[in-house]
Design a protein around this motif. Structure first.
Motif, PDB file in Angstrom:
ATOM      1  N   ASP A 259      40.458  50.136  26.451  1.00 28.26           N
ATOM      2  CA  ASP A 259      41.174  51.196  27.427  1.00 28.26           C
ATOM      3  C   ASP A 259      41.043  52.744  26.838  1.00 28.26           C
ATOM      4  OD1 ASP A 259      41.912  49.011  28.835  1.00 28.26           O
ATOM      5  OD2 ASP A 259      44.031  49.004  27.810  1.00 28.26           O
ATOM      6  N   THR A 260      40.556  52.965  25.596  1.00 37.98           N
ATOM      7  CA  THR A 260      40.471  54.243  25.397  1.00 37.98           C
ATOM      8  C   THR A 260      39.066  54.553  24.559  1.00 37.98           C
ATOM      9  OG1 THR A 260      41.350  53.587  22.924  1.00 37.98           O
ATOM     10  CG2 THR A 260      42.753  54.189  24.936  1.00 37.98           C
ATOM     11  N   GLY A 261      37.970  54.053  24.865  1.00 37.48           N
ATOM     12  CA  GLY A 261      36.722  54.252  24.289  1.00 37.48           C
ATOM     13  C   GLY A 261      35.649  53.265  24.670  1.00 37.48           C
ATOM     14  N   LEU A 262      34.635  53.603  23.936  1.00 37.22           N
ATOM     15  CA  LEU A 262      33.234  52.719  24.154  1.00 37.22           C
ATOM     16  C   LEU A 262      32.504  52.971  22.944  1.00 37.22           C
ATOM     17  CD1 LEU A 262      30.902  51.204  25.583  1.00 37.22           C
ATOM     18  CD2 LEU A 262      30.159  53.591  26.534  1.00 37.22           C
ATOM     19  N   THR A 263      32.015  51.426  22.337  1.00 38.79           N
ATOM     20  CA  THR A 263      31.302  51.500  20.926  1.00 38.79           C
ATOM     21  C   THR A 263      29.965  50.757  21.733  1.00 38.79           C
ATOM     22  OG1 THR A 263      33.231  51.352  19.724  1.00 38.79           O
ATOM     23  CG2 THR A 263      31.010  50.530  18.846  1.00 38.79           C
ATOM     24  N   LEU A 264      29.117  51.341  21.255  1.00 36.20           N
ATOM     25  CA  LEU A 264      27.704  50.723  21.454  1.00 36.20           C
ATOM     26  C   LEU A 264      26.918  50.026  19.975  1.00 36.20           C
ATOM     27  CD1 LEU A 264      26.013  53.888  23.251  1.00 36.20           C
ATOM     28  CD2 LEU A 264      27.197  51.427  24.064  1.00 36.20           C
ATOM     29  N   THR A 265      26.431  48.688  20.368  1.00 35.16           N
ATOM     30  CA  THR A 265      25.858  48.045  19.254  1.00 35.16           C
ATOM     31  C   THR A 265      24.394  47.805  19.474  1.00 35.16           C
ATOM     32  OG1 THR A 265      27.974  47.077  18.750  1.00 35.16           O
ATOM     33  CG2 THR A 265      25.955  46.063  17.996  1.00 35.16           C
ATOM     34  N   VAL A 266      23.447  48.005  18.730  1.00 31.25           N
ATOM     35  CA  VAL A 266      22.046  47.949  18.803  1.00 31.25           C
ATOM     36  C   VAL A 266      21.851  46.239  18.596  1.00 31.25           C
ATOM     37  CG1 VAL A 266      19.808  48.352  17.774  1.00 31.25           C
ATOM     38  CG2 VAL A 266      21.652  50.126  17.688  1.00 31.25           C
ATOM     39  N   SER A 267      21.096  45.862  19.583  1.00 29.21           N
ATOM     40  CA  SER A 267      20.585  44.341  19.866  1.00 29.21           C
ATOM     41  C   SER A 267      18.985  44.579  19.991  1.00 29.21           C
ATOM     42  CB  SER A 267      21.493  43.841  21.127  1.00 29.21           C
ATOM     43  OG  SER A 267      20.687  42.642  21.426  1.00 29.21           O
ATOM     44  N   ASP A 268      18.568  43.363  19.662  1.00 24.00           N
ATOM     45  CA  ASP A 268      16.984  43.403  20.023  1.00 24.00           C
ATOM     46  C   ASP A 268      16.617  42.904  21.130  1.00 24.00           C
ATOM     47  OD1 ASP A 268      17.603  40.599  19.915  1.00 24.00           O
ATOM     48  OD2 ASP A 268      16.618  39.880  18.093  1.00 24.00           O
ATOM     49  N   GLY A 269      17.721  42.402  22.164  1.00 24.86           N
ATOM     50  CA  GLY A 269      17.334  42.105  23.385  1.00 24.86           C
ATOM     51  C   GLY A 269      16.403  40.768  23.509  1.00 24.86           C
ATOM     52  N   SER A 270      16.250  40.130  22.789  1.00 23.07           N
ATOM     53  CA  SER A 270      15.450  39.007  22.739  1.00 23.07           C
ATOM     54  C   SER A 270      15.561  37.936  23.275  1.00 23.07           C
ATOM     55  CB  SER A 270      15.087  38.510  21.277  1.00 23.07           C
ATOM     56  OG  SER A 270      16.168  37.994  20.604  1.00 23.07           O
ATOM     57  N   ALA A 271      14.807  37.236  24.295  1.00 24.32           N
ATOM     58  CA  ALA A 271      15.124  36.222  24.906  1.00 24.32           C
ATOM     59  C   ALA A 271      16.547  36.400  25.972  1.00 24.32           C
ATOM     60  CB  ALA A 271      15.070  34.815  24.257  1.00 24.32           C
ATOM     61  N   PRO A 272      16.426  37.540  26.571  1.00 22.80           N
ATOM     62  CA  PRO A 272      17.729  37.624  27.290  1.00 22.80           C
ATOM     63  C   PRO A 272      18.112  36.770  28.267  1.00 22.80           C
ATOM     64  CG  PRO A 272      16.211  38.894  28.151  1.00 22.80           C
ATOM     65  CD  PRO A 272      15.557  38.530  27.037  1.00 22.80           C
ATOM     66  N   GLY A 273      17.088  35.836  28.922  1.00 21.30           N
ATOM     67  CA  GLY A 273      17.488  34.830  29.749  1.00 21.30           C
ATOM     68  C   GLY A 273      17.975  33.556  29.056  1.00 21.30           C
ATOM     69  N   GLU A 274      17.974  33.258  27.712  1.00 21.30           N
ATOM     70  CA  GLU A 274      18.478  32.220  27.267  1.00 21.30           C
ATOM     71  C   GLU A 274      20.056  32.382  26.953  1.00 21.30           C
ATOM     72  OE1 GLU A 274      14.527  31.449  24.599  1.00 21.30           O
ATOM     73  OE2 GLU A 274      16.491  31.317  23.577  1.00 21.30           O
ATOM     74  N   TYR A 275      20.497  33.580  26.646  1.00 22.55           N
ATOM     75  CA  TYR A 275      21.675  33.820  26.470  1.00 22.55           C
ATOM     76  C   TYR A 275      22.873  34.078  27.327  1.00 22.55           C
ATOM     77  CZ  TYR A 275      19.699  34.181  21.667  1.00 22.55           C
ATOM     78  OH  TYR A 275      18.594  33.779  20.683  1.00 22.55           O
ATOM     79  N   VAL A 276      23.741  33.790  27.581  1.00 21.40           N
ATOM     80  CA  VAL A 276      24.738  33.994  28.715  1.00 21.40           C
ATOM     81  C   VAL A 276      25.915  34.875  28.212  1.00 21.40           C
ATOM     82  CG1 VAL A 276      24.129  31.991  29.864  1.00 21.40           C
ATOM     83  CG2 VAL A 276      26.123  31.722  28.259  1.00 21.40           C
ATOM     84  N   CYS A 277      26.243  34.923  26.958  1.00 21.86           N
ATOM     85  CA  CYS A 277      27.359  35.594  26.300  1.00 21.86           C
ATOM     86  C   CYS A 277      27.167  35.801  24.838  1.00 21.86           C
ATOM     87  CB  CYS A 277      28.768  35.057  26.854  1.00 21.86           C
ATOM     88  SG  CYS A 277      28.730  33.472  25.832  1.00 21.86           S
ATOM     89  N   ALA A 278      28.069  36.668  24.550  1.00 24.45           N
ATOM     90  CA  ALA A 278      28.005  36.978  23.124  1.00 24.45           C
ATOM     91  C   ALA A 278      29.456  37.423  22.678  1.00 24.45           C
ATOM     92  CB  ALA A 278      27.325  38.181  22.773  1.00 24.45           C
ATOM     93  N   ILE A 279      29.656  36.967  21.159  1.00 17.60           N
ATOM     94  CA  ILE A 279      30.875  37.362  20.455  1.00 17.60           C
ATOM     95  C   ILE A 279      30.940  38.429  19.746  1.00 17.60           C
ATOM     96  CG2 ILE A 279      32.738  36.728  18.962  1.00 17.60           C
ATOM     97  CD1 ILE A 279      32.376  33.973  19.938  1.00 17.60           C
ATOM     98  N   LEU A 280      31.950  39.405  19.758  1.00 13.50           N
ATOM     99  CA  LEU A 280      31.866  40.824  18.930  1.00 13.50           C
ATOM    100  C   LEU A 280      32.533  40.539  17.720  1.00 13.50           C
ATOM    101  CD1 LEU A 280      31.358  43.827  18.469  1.00 13.50           C
ATOM    102  CD2 LEU A 280      33.602  44.177  19.339  1.00 13.50           C
ATOM    103  N   ASN A 281      31.714  40.536  16.425  1.00 18.48           N
ATOM    104  CA  ASN A 281      32.258  40.178  15.270  1.00 18.48           C
ATOM    105  C   ASN A 281      33.052  41.285  14.752  1.00 18.48           C
ATOM    106  OD1 ASN A 281      30.814  37.374  15.044  1.00 18.48           O
ATOM    107  ND2 ASN A 281      28.941  38.763  14.631  1.00 18.48           N
ATOM    108  N   GLU A 282      33.656  41.085  13.502  1.00 19.53           N
ATOM    109  CA  GLU A 282      34.499  41.862  12.957  1.00 19.53           C
ATOM    110  C   GLU A 282      33.800  43.176  12.237  1.00 19.53           C
ATOM    111  OE1 GLU A 282      37.018  40.018  10.061  1.00 19.53           O
ATOM    112  OE2 GLU A 282      38.648  39.293  11.536  1.00 19.53           O
ATOM    113  N   ASP A 283      32.683  42.825  11.997  1.00 15.76           N
ATOM    114  CA  ASP A 283      31.647  43.930  11.214  1.00 15.76           C
ATOM    115  C   ASP A 283      30.833  44.741  12.417  1.00 15.76           C
ATOM    116  OD1 ASP A 283      30.006  42.092  12.132  1.00 15.76           O
ATOM    117  OD2 ASP A 283      28.998  41.647  10.224  1.00 15.76           O
ATOM    118  N   GLY A 284      31.253  44.564  13.566  1.00 11.79           N
ATOM    119  CA  GLY A 284      30.707  45.439  14.872  1.00 11.79           C
ATOM    120  C   GLY A 284      29.288  44.500  15.352  1.00 11.79           C
ATOM    121  N   THR A 285      28.841  43.558  14.757  1.00  7.67           N
ATOM    122  CA  THR A 285      27.759  42.839  15.186  1.00  7.67           C
ATOM    123  C   THR A 285      27.984  41.736  16.401  1.00  7.67           C
ATOM    124  OG1 THR A 285      27.868  41.311  13.497  1.00  7.67           O
ATOM    125  CG2 THR A 285      26.582  43.126  13.001  1.00  7.67           C
TER     126      THR A 285
END
Length: 336
Positions: A259-285
């Motif tokens: 609601d008050t911001g935006l954080t960007l995390t670097v991903s390798d973007g590998s096999a984007p068709g295989e993955y449907v979702c991701a979980i944001l971990n406490e360390d930001g990954t």
């Protein structure tokens, strides 16, 4: 000697002796300037009515102050404004940049400014090298460009970006009112590293209305998987950028909106068709999953996690969440 109500016409100089017109005392005029004017320290040039600074040879500089008076306007189509003095826009005054020439499309402002009126980049390019404060507004028209190159900027009025805006690492920019970016708008931020002091961010005290493009340019820095950047802080966020791109090929920047911001995390973007979702971990990954069920099961009892969609998901059964806290970030996709 020109006085109030007179138009002072300064042509391009033809001889060295006439190269610069000196203002050595307080002067109020309407200015039509294609040449060079220097306001001496201790003097003050007041502009009233509709004034012009034009041609590549046009220049306003010196240690004295320049003020665009209330209800006055300065149309700037070429040349340079610099010097140690102050440029002030009084209430309801306007500075309009309109540099439509392909030969000389940009102008430089290398003088501190107090903007209590309105600055409009109507066409062409404006490069800022000084400091700016005040309660006035900014508007960047579709097709126009504004660059915060270096200096300290506190924009006290609303800022509307319909064109292109760049914030460089040598500039500190704060938007103390609302920042609004339309669908034609583009914002480029420069990044040297992961430390907040090494990258630019969109710092908005009021409401940040987001649309259009966000571009992250990595300067002399190779982003690593899992690197994250809090790129936006604001009081209230409305909307999302329609696209987010990194400066290097192969870099995927995964957004996490709050609601008050935006954080960007670097991903390798590998096999984007295989993955449907991701979980944001406490360390930001992020941890990516090929099925929503796997992500739901990975969140343990008592945990709070965000599940980021990486593609549209059609889910046939009910979603039961018990004793855990899950936020779905649609990320522009659909959960059906």
């Amino acid at each position: 000697v020109p006085g109030p109500g007179d138009t002072a016409v300064i042509p391009v100089s033809e001889t060295a002796e006439q190269e610069t017109v000196m203002i050595t005392a307080d002067t109020t005029v309407t200015l039509d300037c294609s040449g060079k004017v220097e306001v001496a320290a201790g003097a003050h040039l007041y502009l009233e009515g509709t004034s012009y600074l034009k041609s590549e040879e046009g220049k306003l500089d010196g240690g004295g102050n320049i003020t665009i008076k209330e209800d006055g306007e300065l149309w700037w189509s070429g040349g340079l404004i610099d010097g140690n003095g102050l440029l002030t826009l009084e209430e309801n005054a306007s500075l309009v940049i309109d540099t439509s020439s392909e030969v000389y499309p940009g102008v430089d402002l290398a003088r501190s400014m107090v903007n209590n009126g309105q600055v409009t980049v109507n066409d062409g390019e404006l490069y800022l090298y000084g400091n700016i404060n005040g309660t006035g507004t900014f508007e960047i028209s579709d097709g126009a460009y504004l660059s915060f190159d270096e200096g300290d900027y506190d924009i006290g009025g609303d800022f509307v970006n319909c064109g292109e805006v760049s914030i460089w690492d040598d500039a500190s920019v704060k938007f103390s009112a609302d920042y609004r970016q339309e669908d034609t708008g583009s914002l480029a931020l420069k990044v040297w590293g992961t430390d907040p002091s090494e990258y630019c961010k969109l710092n908005v005290t009021g409401e940040a209305y987001l649309d259009g493009k966000l571009e992250i340019d990595f300067l002399y820095y190779a982003p690593q998987l899992g690197d994250s950047f809090e790129i936006l802080t604001c009081d209230v966020r409305v909307g999302e950028f329609s696209s987010i791109v990194g400066g290097d090929e192969g870099i995927v920047l995964m957004p996490t909106y709050t609601d008050t911001g935006l954080t960007l995390t670097v991903s390798d973007g590998s096999a984007p068709g295989e993955y449907v979702c991701a979980i944001l971990n406490e360390d930001g990954t992020y941890t990516k999953y090929t099925a929503l069920d796997d992500a739901l099961e990975a969140v343990q009892e008592g945990e709070t996690r965000t599940i980021l969609l990486l593609k549209d998901i059609e889910y046939a059964s009910a979603i039961i969440i018990k004793n855990k806290h899950i936020t779905f970030d649609l990320n522009g996709y659909t959960l059906d």
